[in-house]
Enzyme design. Structure first.
Site, PDB file in Angstrom:
ATOM      1  N   HIS A   1       0.871  -1.187   0.000  1.00 58.79           N
ATOM      2  CA  HIS A   1       0.000   0.000   0.000  1.00 58.79           C
ATOM      3  C   HIS A   1       0.904   1.232   0.000  1.00 58.79           C
ATOM      4  CE1 HIS A   1       1.026   0.182   4.214  1.00 58.79           C
ATOM      5  NE2 HIS A   1       0.505  -1.006   4.428  1.00 58.79           N
TER       6      HIS A   1
ATOM      7  N   HIS B   1       3.947   1.363   2.362  1.00 57.27           N
ATOM      8  CA  HIS B   1       5.131   0.637   1.875  1.00 57.27           C
ATOM      9  C   HIS B   1       5.825   1.427   0.761  1.00 57.27           C
ATOM     10  CE1 HIS B   1       2.589  -3.048   3.058  1.00 57.27           C
ATOM     11  NE2 HIS B   1       3.644  -3.142   3.833  1.00 57.27           N
TER      12      HIS B   1
HETATM   13  P1  PAJ Z   1       4.649  -5.314   6.727  1.00 59.65           P
HETATM   14  O1  PAJ Z   1       3.523  -5.287   7.700  1.00 59.65           O
HETATM   15  O2  PAJ Z   1       4.361  -5.665   5.300  1.00 59.65           O
HETATM   16  O3  PAJ Z   1       5.356  -3.912   6.791  1.00 59.65           O
HETATM   17  C1  PAJ Z   1       6.531  -3.678   6.044  1.00 59.65           C
HETATM   18  C2  PAJ Z   1       7.091  -2.327   6.463  1.00 59.65           C
HETATM   19  O4  PAJ Z   1       6.141  -1.299   6.136  1.00 59.65           O
HETATM   20  C3  PAJ Z   1       7.322  -2.230   7.993  1.00 59.65           C
HETATM   21  O5  PAJ Z   1       8.531  -1.517   8.240  1.00 59.65           O
HETATM   22  C4  PAJ Z   1       6.104  -1.446   8.457  1.00 59.65           C
HETATM   23  O6  PAJ Z   1       6.321  -0.738   9.655  1.00 59.65           O
HETATM   24  C5  PAJ Z   1       5.922  -0.507   7.271  1.00 59.65           C
HETATM   25  N1  PAJ Z   1       4.561   0.053   7.235  1.00 59.65           N
HETATM   26  C6  PAJ Z   1       3.380  -0.623   7.263  1.00 59.65           C
HETATM   27  N2  PAJ Z   1       2.340   0.245   7.281  1.00 59.65           N
HETATM   28  C7  PAJ Z   1       2.885   1.493   7.273  1.00 59.65           C
HETATM   29  C8  PAJ Z   1       2.351   2.811   7.300  1.00 59.65           C
HETATM   30  N3  PAJ Z   1       1.033   3.028   7.354  1.00 59.65           N
HETATM   31  N4  PAJ Z   1       3.201   3.858   7.283  1.00 59.65           N
HETATM   32  C9  PAJ Z   1       4.556   3.650   7.256  1.00 59.65           C
HETATM   33  N5  PAJ Z   1       5.127   2.428   7.233  1.00 59.65           N
HETATM   34  C10 PAJ Z   1       4.306   1.366   7.244  1.00 59.65           C
HETATM   35  O7  PAJ Z   1       6.361  -5.336   9.174  1.00 59.65           O
HETATM   36  C11 PAJ Z   1       6.386  -6.327   8.447  1.00 59.65           C
HETATM   37  O8  PAJ Z   1       5.762  -6.370   7.227  1.00 59.65           O
HETATM   38  C12 PAJ Z   1       7.123  -7.601   8.827  1.00 59.65           C
HETATM   39  O9  PAJ Z   1       7.107  -7.755  10.226  1.00 59.65           O
HETATM   40  C13 PAJ Z   1       8.590  -7.642   8.296  1.00 59.65           C
HETATM   41  C14 PAJ Z   1       9.445  -6.500   8.887  1.00 59.65           C
HETATM   42  C15 PAJ Z   1       8.615  -7.576   6.762  1.00 59.65           C
HETATM   43  C16 PAJ Z   1       9.255  -8.973   8.732  1.00 59.65           C
HETATM   44  O10 PAJ Z   1       8.536 -10.063   8.251  1.00 59.65           O
END
Ligand code: PAJ
Length: 279
Positions: free
Chosen positions: A30, A33
């Site tokens: 999204h 990311h």
């Molecule tokens: P995921 O939930 O896919 O998130 C990947 C990265 O995107 C993480 O660093 C998360 O903090 C960041 N992220 C998600 N939503 C966000 C938002 N609204 N604003 C800013 N950053 C955001 O987190 C993970 O995956 C997993 O735990 C992972 C680190 C990949 C290990 O498996």
């Protein structure tokens, strides 16, 4: 943009890049990311993205099976945001038969750690592996997962991992809801109700900025907003030191306020860093 499915493919590609940014994800990309990918690209000139729904960070009964997966769409979005390559391994590539190691960072005080025992050991294990495979110069994580940020910072510092950890602000929908792959689980009614989470954080933040430093008083401000939303089932409201995650029960000038709230079957987390700075 290249797609790597194996560790060997990443190792063969890595020497092409001098400085390399890295954004680990579980896919279902999204705008939150994509912001991290653009940020890593701007910092390093090249960026790798991993797409891997990491089974060992899900407890039995959590949403591992129904977690949204669409690699074709993720590849298009990653490319559009400037990714130079995507690493999307099968689980058997990262966890072949006989795999048995675990990275345990500690930081056991955290509210999210208590709510999801073993989760952060699964995260730290896969992130340590991904860092060793991708060998990034800078890795970007989102403040949205504040406890995860604290765990990764500790992991990199404690194990002398040669990577800079960069934390990007939380990307939000127009009504304040933090972007998350899990928002897609919400029904329209739950989606509307979920805006209460960021409103509750905003209420506490406003009180903090007008001088209130007592977690017990701020907790009441959060509870008032969440309590007014019938669909919100609060799991925790936590005040903690942002680095050690130790709970705070007395007034402090720097606190991580984090929430976990259920809407139906969907569990959402969000947080705000309350920092009085030099005020
Ligand atoms: P995921 O939930 O896919 O998130 C990947 C990265 O995107 C993480 O660093 C998360 O903090 C960041 N992220 C998600 N939503 C966000 C938002 N609204 N604003 C800013 N950053 C955001 O987190 C993970 O995956 C997993 O735990 C992972 C680190 C990949 C290990 O498996």
């Amino acid at each position: 943009m290249q797609l790597c499915r194996t560790v060997a493919q990443v190792r063969a590609l890595r020497p092409r890049f001098e400085r390399l940014g890295f954004v680990p994800t579980m896919g279902s990309l999204h705008d939150g990311h994509l912001g991290l990918i653009r940020r890593a690209k701007a910092t390093c000139g090249a960026v790798a993205v991993s797409v891997f729904v990491n089974p060992i960070q899900f407890a039995p009964g959590e949403d591992l099976e129904r977690y949204p997966r669409d690699l074709e769409r993720d590849l298009e979005l990653a490319q559009g945001a400037g990714a130079d390559f995507v690493f999307a391994p099968e689980p058997s590539e990262l966890y072949p038969a006989g795999f048995s190691s675990r990275v345990d960072v500690g930081l056991t005080h955290g509210a999210e750690n208590a709510a999801r025992p073993g989760h952060f050991s699964g995260v730290a294990t896969v992130v340590a592996k991904l860092f060793n495979i991708v060998q990034p110069t800078v890795a970007v994580f989102g403040q949205k997962d504040a406890e995860q940020c604290a765990v990764i910072r500790r992991l990199a510092a404690d194990l002398d991992l040669p990577v800079k950890i960069d934390i990007a602000p939380t990307a939000r929908e127009p009504d304040g809801l933090a972007m998350s792959s899990r928002n897609s689980y919400l029904s329209p009614v739950e989606r509307a109700a979920a805006a209460a989470v960021s409103r509750a954080l905003g209420a506490a933040q406003a009180r903090f900025h007008s001088g209130e430093r007592d977690p017990d008083v701020l907790r009441i401000a959060v509870a008032a907003v969440l309590g007014a939303e019938p669909l919100a089932q609060t799991q925790y409201v936590a005040f903690a030191d942002p680095d050690s995650l130790a709970p705070l029960s007395t007034p402090a000038r720097r606190m991580l306020l984090s929430l976990a709230v259920r809407f139906g079957r969907t569990r959402l987390i969000d947080n705000v860093l309350l920092d009085a700075g030099g005020i």
